[in-house]
Design a protein around this motif. Structure first.
Motif, PDB file in Angstrom:
ATOM      1  N   GLN A 261       0.841  -1.200   0.000  1.00 48.57           N
ATOM      2  CA  GLN A 261       0.000   0.000   0.000  1.00 48.57           C
ATOM      3  C   GLN A 261       0.878   1.253   0.000  1.00 48.57           C
ATOM      4  O   GLN A 261       0.586   2.225  -0.691  1.00 48.57           O
ATOM      5  CB  GLN A 261      -0.935  -0.003   1.222  1.00 48.57           C
ATOM      6  N   GLU A 262       1.956   1.211   0.760  1.00 49.48           N
ATOM      7  CA  GLU A 262       2.884   2.344   0.829  1.00 49.48           C
ATOM      8  C   GLU A 262       3.540   2.601  -0.536  1.00 49.48           C
ATOM      9  O   GLU A 262       3.657   3.741  -0.980  1.00 49.48           O
ATOM     10  CB  GLU A 262       3.958   2.065   1.888  1.00 49.48           C
TER      11      GLU A 262
ATOM     12  N   SER B 229       1.013   4.075  -2.949  1.00 47.76           N
ATOM     13  CA  SER B 229       0.806   5.488  -2.631  1.00 47.76           C
ATOM     14  C   SER B 229       1.953   6.334  -3.177  1.00 47.76           C
ATOM     15  O   SER B 229       1.735   7.404  -3.759  1.00 47.76           O
ATOM     16  CB  SER B 229       0.687   5.650  -1.114  1.00 47.76           C
TER      17      SER B 229
ATOM     18  N   GLN C 207       1.687   9.167  -6.114  1.00 52.41           N
ATOM     19  CA  GLN C 207       2.115  10.540  -5.811  1.00 52.41           C
ATOM     20  C   GLN C 207       3.190  10.992  -6.783  1.00 52.41           C
ATOM     21  O   GLN C 207       3.149  12.101  -7.317  1.00 52.41           O
ATOM     22  CB  GLN C 207       2.611  10.618  -4.358  1.00 52.41           C
TER      23      GLN C 207
END
Length: 131
Positions: A41-42, A45, A49
């Motif tokens: 998930q990190e 993200s 971004q």
């Protein structure tokens, strides 16, 4: 995921930029992200971004590329080379965490993997002018 793998995924997402309008591009990016099974998930993200940051700066990046690529208009460059250069210019100009030499080296490695025979030398030459 390694930094190189992350960079490759960002490159693959950015490659779609010249083929879709903004709304479709965001849809394509979400579709790409759902197919990334190995990303946490990190990492997802971070990829999202970074992708959005490069897209937001694309006009400035293209202006920089137009200035330094004497004799080459952006529409004459191969899409792979142009996408690699856009990502590298973003890393050189807007990402203080990545040293210039690393950004250039990684761009050349992307060119070796995804570009044609002349791509690594071309990408290196254009980025050397920027550096």
């Amino acid at each position: 995921m390694t930094r190189r793998e992350i960079r490759e995924h960002i490159f693959l997402m950015l490659f779609r930029k010249d083929f879709y309008n903004t709304e479709e591009l965001n849809e394509q990016m979400k579709l790409y992200m759902t197919e990334l099974e190995e990303a946490s998930q990190e990492e997802n993200s971070y990829l999202e971004q970074r992708f959005q940051s490069v897209v937001e700066k694309s006009c400035e990046i293209d202006a920089i590329l137009s200035d330094i690529s004497s004799g080459w208009k952006l529409n004459r460059m191969g899409k792979v080379d142009l996408t690699i250069l856009r990502l590298a210019v973003y890393e050189i100009r807007y990402d203080e965490e990545i040293p210039v030499k690393v950004a250039i080296n990684e761009a050349v490695e992307l060119a070796k993997k995804f570009g044609g025979d002349d791509s690594p030398g071309f990408v290196n030459g254009v980025l050397a002018k920027l550096a």
